[in-house]
Design an enzyme around this catalytic site. Sequence first.
Site, PDB file in Angstrom:
ATOM      1  N   GLU A 151       0.840  -1.193   0.000  1.00  0.00           N
ATOM      2  CA  GLU A 151       0.000   0.000   0.000  1.00  0.00           C
ATOM      3  C   GLU A 151       0.877   1.246   0.000  1.00  0.00           C
ATOM      4  O   GLU A 151       2.011   1.231   0.471  1.00  0.00           O
ATOM      5  CB  GLU A 151      -0.905   0.004   1.230  1.00  0.00           C
ATOM      6  N   CYS A 179       3.511   8.631   1.242  1.00  0.00           N
ATOM      7  CA  CYS A 179       4.115   7.645   2.131  1.00  0.00           C
ATOM      8  C   CYS A 179       4.237   6.360   1.326  1.00  0.00           C
ATOM      9  O   CYS A 179       3.240   5.832   0.841  1.00  0.00           O
ATOM     10  CB  CYS A 179       3.211   7.459   3.349  1.00  0.00           C
ATOM     11  N   CYS A 199       6.922  -6.994   6.281  1.00  0.00           N
ATOM     12  CA  CYS A 199       8.018  -6.450   7.091  1.00  0.00           C
ATOM     13  C   CYS A 199       8.469  -7.520   8.068  1.00  0.00           C
ATOM     14  O   CYS A 199       7.655  -8.276   8.595  1.00  0.00           O
ATOM     15  CB  CYS A 199       7.548  -5.210   7.857  1.00  0.00           C
ATOM     16  N   CYS A 217       7.209  -5.375  14.886  1.00  0.00           N
ATOM     17  CA  CYS A 217       6.671  -4.457  15.901  1.00  0.00           C
ATOM     18  C   CYS A 217       5.230  -4.877  16.219  1.00  0.00           C
ATOM     19  O   CYS A 217       4.404  -5.027  15.310  1.00  0.00           O
ATOM     20  CB  CYS A 217       6.711  -3.010  15.393  1.00  0.00           C
ATOM     21  N   CYS A 260       1.953  -2.914  14.863  1.00  0.00           N
ATOM     22  CA  CYS A 260       1.923  -2.445  13.476  1.00  0.00           C
ATOM     23  C   CYS A 260       1.339  -3.523  12.568  1.00  0.00           C
ATOM     24  O   CYS A 260       1.705  -4.696  12.667  1.00  0.00           O
ATOM     25  CB  CYS A 260       3.355  -2.090  13.038  1.00  0.00           C
ATOM     26  N   CYS A 295      -0.604   5.810   9.994  1.00  0.00           N
ATOM     27  CA  CYS A 295       0.617   5.089  10.349  1.00  0.00           C
ATOM     28  C   CYS A 295       0.308   3.739  10.958  1.00  0.00           C
ATOM     29  O   CYS A 295      -0.507   3.629  11.861  1.00  0.00           O
ATOM     30  CB  CYS A 295       1.401   5.866  11.394  1.00  0.00           C
TER      31      CYS A 295
HETATM   32  N1  SAH Z   1      10.120   0.197   9.384  1.00  0.00           N
HETATM   33  C1  SAH Z   1      10.166   1.624   9.434  1.00  0.00           C
HETATM   34  C2  SAH Z   1       9.110   2.309   8.601  1.00  0.00           C
HETATM   35  C3  SAH Z   1       7.696   1.797   8.714  1.00  0.00           C
HETATM   36  S1  SAH Z   1       6.824   2.129  10.193  1.00  0.00           S
HETATM   37  C4  SAH Z   1      10.105   2.093  10.878  1.00  0.00           C
HETATM   38  O1  SAH Z   1       9.985   1.257  11.765  1.00  0.00           O
HETATM   39  O2  SAH Z   1      10.230   3.279  11.126  1.00  0.00           O
HETATM   40  C5  SAH Z   1       6.658   3.845  10.244  1.00  0.00           C
HETATM   41  C6  SAH Z   1       6.013   4.359  11.496  1.00  0.00           C
HETATM   42  O3  SAH Z   1       4.670   3.904  11.612  1.00  0.00           O
HETATM   43  C7  SAH Z   1       6.650   3.912  12.799  1.00  0.00           C
HETATM   44  O4  SAH Z   1       7.545   4.787  13.316  1.00  0.00           O
HETATM   45  C8  SAH Z   1       5.541   4.036  13.744  1.00  0.00           C
HETATM   46  O5  SAH Z   1       5.662   5.325  14.272  1.00  0.00           O
HETATM   47  C9  SAH Z   1       4.307   4.076  12.958  1.00  0.00           C
HETATM   48  N2  SAH Z   1       3.343   3.054  13.387  1.00  0.00           N
HETATM   49  C10 SAH Z   1       3.401   1.731  13.226  1.00  0.00           C
HETATM   50  N3  SAH Z   1       2.281   1.153  13.721  1.00  0.00           N
HETATM   51  C11 SAH Z   1       1.503   2.141  14.211  1.00  0.00           C
HETATM   52  C12 SAH Z   1       0.217   2.189  14.805  1.00  0.00           C
HETATM   53  N4  SAH Z   1      -0.525   1.105  14.964  1.00  0.00           N
HETATM   54  N5  SAH Z   1      -0.268   3.396  15.178  1.00  0.00           N
HETATM   55  C13 SAH Z   1       0.458   4.525  14.964  1.00  0.00           C
HETATM   56  N6  SAH Z   1       1.652   4.533  14.373  1.00  0.00           N
HETATM   57  C14 SAH Z   1       2.182   3.374  13.997  1.00  0.00           C
END
Ligand code: SAH
Length: 348
Positions: free
Chosen positions: A90, A103, A110, A114, A117, A333
Amino acid sequence: MNSLLDPNPAPLKDWLTAHGYPAYRTAQIRKWLYERRAKDIGEMNDLPKKLREELAAEWQLWTANVVKHQKSTDGTEKLLLELPGGGRIECVLLRDGDRRSICISSQVGCAMGCVFCASGLDGVDRNLTSAEIIEQMLLLQRLLPAEERLSHIVVMGMGEPLANLDNVLAALDVASDDNGLGISHRRITISTVGLPKQLDQLSERNARYHLAVSLHAPNDELRNQIVPVNKSIGLADIIAAADRYFEVSGRRLTFEYVLLAGVNDQPQHAKQLVSLLAKRTALLNVIPYNPVAGLPYQTPSASAVNRFRDILLEGGINIKFRQRKGAEIDAACGQLRRSTPPLLSLGN
Ligand code: SAH
């Protein structure tokens, strides 16, 4: 098939020469792609018809299928792309005043895991090619009326950009090139979970971009739980690598922090963050959790968010709250995923 979106111009130049065309046709073709927003090769009407036909037979322009195009009432638009081989990614266009930010994703899925996410829920499938990264930029650019230009790029979609550094940098070269999209380096942000070795490579190879490091916890014990890849890395090494990037780039660092209710939003976490970041030229970008269907986390209450913010402000930390955009189409995000979400999605 060759891709016209390959950032390396040499194969196209060689092909043109071999077919008896002058090298300047390369620049003409690239102008059609990046500036004139051509939909297909047939449109490139300052190229001889025969060349257009030969190009169409041997060169690919678009490889992704736009499976879904969603628009949110706040002006955010999201594309779900299906790539050759079936992988799905996406990418998002965000409108904010004069800003037209995109974005983009760097991988299918990935591997960082995390826990909050959506992008890593099914692991990683593969790296995107540089052409596939550029294709996202161009598809999103085409959503704009002719008089509007893309102003900012964040590599913050699906995937870990530093795990696909070569292709990400090659694609960003085109984004920042005057003969490409012409977007200034300072308006391009690479967001990373923090991989020290690759961060050092980035410092050596190209420290012109804005760097954002996803912190999410002020100590290793907590970070190991919510950013599992941290177990083999550790905060100290990440911050040291980020500091080295700052020394080379001179650009203020950004640290990102997703606030999860009851997990990392307590006063002690804010205080630890103050001691961790106090002496740095850094901005803390706080992002209240955006709900992901099927995950057990909660967005903190306004009072918890304010309490957290006040402690950081009192500690002298530059802090900014990220605006929540595109949440109604799951484009905010952390909500980007490689498959269509289950029907029972919370839909926030
Ligand atoms: N792998 C990279 C880029 C992708 S994630 C990284 O980790 O930075 C980019 C951003 O998405 C992360 O910093 C985090 O701030 C945000 N993110 C991920 N899951 C989220 C969620 N459920 N709610 C809000 N922000 C989120």
